[in-house]
Structure formats: C-alpha cells, structure tokens
Design a protein around this motif. Sequence first.
Motif, mmCIF file in Angstrom:
data_model
loop_
_atom_site.group_PDB
_atom_site.id
_atom_site.type_symbol
_atom_site.label_atom_id
_atom_site.label_comp_id
_atom_site.label_asym_id
_atom_site.label_seq_id
_atom_site.Cartn_x
_atom_site.Cartn_y
_atom_site.Cartn_z
ATOM 1 N N ILE A 11 0.857 -1.191 0.000
ATOM 2 C CA ILE A 11 0.000 0.000 0.000
ATOM 3 C C ILE A 11 0.899 1.249 0.000
ATOM 4 C CG2 ILE A 11 -1.669 1.332 1.336
ATOM 5 C CD1 ILE A 11 -2.744 -1.299 2.405
ATOM 6 N N SER A 12 0.597 2.191 -0.876
ATOM 7 C CA SER A 12 1.417 3.397 -0.944
ATOM 8 C C SER A 12 0.664 4.651 -0.513
ATOM 9 C CB SER A 12 1.937 3.604 -2.370
ATOM 10 O OG SER A 12 0.849 3.693 -3.279
ATOM 11 N N SER A 13 -0.676 4.545 -0.301
ATOM 12 C CA SER A 13 -1.457 5.715 0.114
ATOM 13 C C SER A 13 -2.471 5.286 1.177
ATOM 14 C CB SER A 13 -2.173 6.323 -1.089
ATOM 15 O OG SER A 13 -2.940 7.437 -0.680
ATOM 16 N N PRO A 14 -2.363 5.722 2.419
ATOM 17 C CA PRO A 14 -1.299 6.611 2.877
ATOM 18 C C PRO A 14 0.033 5.874 3.006
ATOM 19 C CG PRO A 14 -2.619 5.918 4.722
ATOM 20 C CD PRO A 14 -3.304 5.367 3.501
ATOM 21 N N PRO A 15 1.181 6.526 2.911
ATOM 22 C CA PRO A 15 2.475 5.833 2.964
ATOM 23 C C PRO A 15 2.741 5.220 4.342
ATOM 24 C CG PRO A 15 2.781 8.205 3.066
ATOM 25 C CD PRO A 15 1.327 7.972 2.769
ATOM 26 N N LEU A 16 3.277 4.030 4.335
ATOM 27 C CA LEU A 16 3.684 3.377 5.576
ATOM 28 C C LEU A 16 5.168 3.620 5.790
ATOM 29 C CD1 LEU A 16 1.831 -0.042 5.257
ATOM 30 C CD2 LEU A 16 1.224 1.867 6.734
ATOM 31 N N THR A 17 5.565 3.781 7.027
ATOM 32 C CA THR A 17 6.977 3.972 7.345
ATOM 33 C C THR A 17 7.459 2.840 8.236
ATOM 34 O OG1 THR A 17 6.448 5.314 9.279
ATOM 35 C CG2 THR A 17 6.791 6.480 7.186
ATOM 36 N N TYR A 18 8.754 2.646 8.252
ATOM 37 C CA TYR A 18 9.357 1.641 9.140
ATOM 38 C C TYR A 18 10.638 2.225 9.717
ATOM 39 C CZ TYR A 18 12.424 0.583 5.146
ATOM 40 O OH TYR A 18 13.332 0.656 4.112
ATOM 41 N N LYS A 19 11.005 1.696 10.883
ATOM 42 C CA LYS A 19 12.173 2.209 11.601
ATOM 43 C C LYS A 19 13.446 1.479 11.170
ATOM 44 C CE LYS A 19 10.468 1.076 15.517
ATOM 45 N NZ LYS A 19 10.395 0.810 16.969
ATOM 46 N N ILE A 20 14.521 2.207 11.096
ATOM 47 C CA ILE A 20 15.854 1.660 10.889
ATOM 48 C C ILE A 20 16.672 2.044 12.117
ATOM 49 C CG2 ILE A 20 17.956 1.778 9.483
ATOM 50 C CD1 ILE A 20 16.207 2.448 7.090
ATOM 51 N N PRO A 21 17.428 1.126 12.714
ATOM 52 C CA PRO A 21 18.214 1.464 13.909
ATOM 53 C C PRO A 21 19.155 2.643 13.676
ATOM 54 C CG PRO A 21 18.181 -0.904 13.573
ATOM 55 C CD PRO A 21 17.568 -0.296 12.346
ATOM 56 N N LEU A 22 19.331 3.455 14.692
ATOM 57 C CA LEU A 22 20.222 4.608 14.595
ATOM 58 C C LEU A 22 21.668 4.192 14.328
ATOM 59 C CD1 LEU A 22 18.809 6.807 17.514
ATOM 60 C CD2 LEU A 22 18.802 7.388 15.075
ATOM 61 N N SER A 23 22.024 2.960 14.702
ATOM 62 C CA SER A 23 23.395 2.483 14.460
ATOM 63 C C SER A 23 23.679 2.288 12.974
ATOM 64 C CB SER A 23 23.643 1.172 15.211
ATOM 65 O OG SER A 23 22.682 0.193 14.866
ATOM 66 N N CYS A 24 22.637 2.381 12.128
ATOM 67 C CA CYS A 24 22.817 2.279 10.674
ATOM 68 C C CYS A 24 23.186 3.618 10.056
ATOM 69 C CB CYS A 24 21.535 1.766 10.007
ATOM 70 S SG CYS A 24 21.247 -0.007 10.182
ATOM 71 N N CYS A 25 23.106 4.685 10.833
ATOM 72 C CA CYS A 25 23.321 6.022 10.295
ATOM 73 C C CYS A 25 24.806 6.386 10.313
ATOM 74 C CB CYS A 25 22.520 7.050 11.093
ATOM 75 S SG CYS A 25 22.542 8.703 10.353
ATOM 76 N N ALA A 26 25.282 6.932 9.190
ATOM 77 C CA ALA A 26 26.699 7.270 9.068
ATOM 78 C C ALA A 26 27.058 8.545 9.822
ATOM 79 C CB ALA A 26 27.066 7.424 7.598
ATOM 80 N N GLY A 27 26.059 9.356 10.168
ATOM 81 C CA GLY A 27 26.327 10.594 10.891
ATOM 82 C C GLY A 27 26.142 10.435 12.383
ATOM 83 N N ASP A 28 25.998 11.560 13.076
ATOM 84 C CA ASP A 28 25.750 11.562 14.510
ATOM 85 C C ASP A 28 24.337 11.033 14.762
ATOM 86 O OD1 ASP A 28 25.448 12.004 17.179
ATOM 87 O OD2 ASP A 28 25.634 14.195 17.079
ATOM 88 N N PRO A 29 24.213 9.918 15.525
ATOM 89 C CA PRO A 29 22.892 9.330 15.760
ATOM 90 C C PRO A 29 21.878 10.309 16.351
ATOM 91 C CG PRO A 29 24.609 7.848 16.502
ATOM 92 C CD PRO A 29 25.277 9.146 16.173
ATOM 93 N N GLN A 30 22.364 11.319 17.052
ATOM 94 C CA GLN A 30 21.457 12.269 17.694
ATOM 95 C C GLN A 30 21.104 13.451 16.795
ATOM 96 O OE1 GLN A 30 20.197 11.203 20.500
ATOM 97 N NE2 GLN A 30 21.618 9.456 20.393
ATOM 98 N N SER A 31 21.720 13.493 15.617
ATOM 99 C CA SER A 31 21.460 14.611 14.714
ATOM 100 C C SER A 31 20.081 14.500 14.085
ATOM 101 C CB SER A 31 22.525 14.676 13.622
ATOM 102 O OG SER A 31 22.414 13.537 12.767
ATOM 103 N N ALA A 32 19.558 15.641 13.615
ATOM 104 C CA ALA A 32 18.235 15.662 12.974
ATOM 105 C C ALA A 32 18.244 14.839 11.696
ATOM 106 C CB ALA A 32 17.839 17.118 12.676
ATOM 107 N N ALA A 33 19.380 14.861 10.973
ATOM 108 C CA ALA A 33 19.479 14.106 9.714
ATOM 109 C C ALA A 33 19.303 12.611 9.955
ATOM 110 C CB ALA A 33 20.822 14.381 9.056
ATOM 111 N N CYS A 34 19.963 12.085 10.986
ATOM 112 C CA CYS A 34 19.841 10.651 11.301
ATOM 113 C C CYS A 34 18.453 10.318 11.826
ATOM 114 C CB CYS A 34 20.902 10.244 12.324
ATOM 115 S SG CYS A 34 22.558 10.013 11.623
ATOM 116 N N GLN A 35 17.917 11.177 12.658
ATOM 117 C CA GLN A 35 16.584 10.940 13.211
ATOM 118 C C GLN A 35 15.551 10.850 12.099
ATOM 119 O OE1 GLN A 35 15.773 10.383 16.412
ATOM 120 N NE2 GLN A 35 17.839 10.699 17.237
ATOM 121 N N THR A 36 15.710 11.686 11.080
ATOM 122 C CA THR A 36 14.775 11.676 9.947
ATOM 123 C C THR A 36 15.023 10.481 9.043
ATOM 124 O OG1 THR A 36 14.681 14.099 9.980
ATOM 125 C CG2 THR A 36 13.943 13.000 7.962
ATOM 126 N N ALA A 37 16.300 10.184 8.756
ATOM 127 C CA ALA A 37 16.651 9.113 7.819
ATOM 128 C C ALA A 37 16.253 7.737 8.335
ATOM 129 C CB ALA A 37 18.147 9.150 7.533
#
Length: 266
Positions: free
Chosen positions: A174-200
């Motif tokens: 289903i694409s409408s409404p869009p479903l989201t899923y979580k990815i662990p913060l340890s997968c983020c190349a930047g600072d885990p606490q940054s807004a970019a990682c929180q969003t990604a």
Amino acid sequence: MGLSGCYSCLKYLVFFINLIFWITGFTIIVLSLWMLIDPKFYVSMAQDESSYYSGVYLFLVIGILMFIVGFLGCCGTIRESQCMLVLFFCVLLIILVAEVSAAAWMYSNSEDLEKLVKDNVDVTVHQEYGVVPSRTETFDTIQQGLYCCGAKGPTDWLNSKYNNLGQHGVDLSISSPPLTYKIPLSCCAGDPQSAACQTATKATIAARVPEIIYQDGCSDRLVEKLKDYVSTFVLIGVIIAGCQILGLAFSLVVCCGIQQRNRYKA
C-alpha cells in the motif's frame, strides 16, 4: 648434580618454550573471561548465544590446560623431574592432537560455517534485534564498526520484529497513505542524535533509503571480518604448534639426559 653440556642448553630452551606456553595460557584465560563479560564481540554473532558461550568455555578450558602445561614444563625442567616432564609431554600431546583435529574440522566445514554466520545474522535482524538486549547491543556495535545495515541491506528491517510490520496481515504494498518503518540509529553514518539521522531512520516503504544510511548488509561484511580473524589465528596457531612440537621433542631429549645421568649415579 645438574645436567651439563648440550643437555643443559636444551634444559633452558625447554624452560623458555614452557614459559611461552604459560604466558599463552594465561592470555587465553583472560581473553575468554573478557569474551564472557563483554557482549561486543563480532564472533558472538557467528552463532546462537548457547553455542557461543559453549565455545568460549571450551576456549577457557584450553587456556587453563596450556597454563597447567606451562607450569608442569617449567617446574619439571628446573627440578629435572622425569615424572613432571613425562606428564607435561602427555598433556601437551593431547592438546596438540585436539588442536590439529579442530583445525581440520574447521577447514573441511568452512562453507557450512559461513552459511551459519549468515543465517544467524538474518535471525538476529528479523527476530532478536530489539527483543534480546545482548544481541541488540552486539549488532549495534557491528553495524557501527563495519559500516553496514541489516543482514543484506537496510530494507531487511521492514519485516523485522523491531518494526512489527508484516505480522498482522498488513499489506506492505500500500502506498497511500504511505507506511513507514524504523531503521536502527546504528545504521546512520552521521551523529545518531542529529536531525538528519533521526529523519533518515524513519524510512518510507517503496522509497529509496537515504544515502546517510549504510547501504551494505552486515552478513558479507561480518564473514570478511571473521576471515581476517581466522588468518590471524591461523598464523598464531602455526607458531604455537611449532613451539609445542619443539617442546615435545626437547622434553624427551631432556628426559633421556636425566635418565642417563641417574644411571651413571647408580
């Protein structure tokens, strides 16, 4: 009267070899205890927890045996005791045979072991992450240390227990409404606490995973890392085995020298 001539040189050489065994055994004991206490070992992800701890305890037993062997060899050599040297020879021979057998088994089952690693990484991602604290902590360390995400990639988290998606009859297409899923913060190349990682780390189904998230899976990365470990352990094992063979040969020569000396005394 102590041994003289070549026997005297061999006596101190055997003592030096056994000192290496004693130090090696002590090192293995310390490493085993560290592996039991610290969950952040890449090797722990290569198998389920019960097998991992069984292997560590076996490693600990080997360390204790080598510690005992080093002690027997050092004392037997300094005291010129045939009894202790014979006991040293027997225990060391058992350890050497066990090491050769284990190495042969690992070589013949290398492909099965690689598959076992990948299967256990897959189980951790889909069933244990976020559920078993020790596995969660270990896998976070692996993702951060190896710059990877999931088993084969970040989309693996879509059907994991970490998200609880796809387990209650939800249509993931289903694409409408869009479903989201979580990815662990340890997968983020930047600072885990940054807004970019929180969003990604809040990814949308069917959308491209942001570049700031590691794109490679951890299964292949972990296998490569373990192969590097194996190469190091093989080199160390060959050196230790060589010392053990020399220890066996020289201890027999020293025993013969002690027996010959005692015969002359008689």
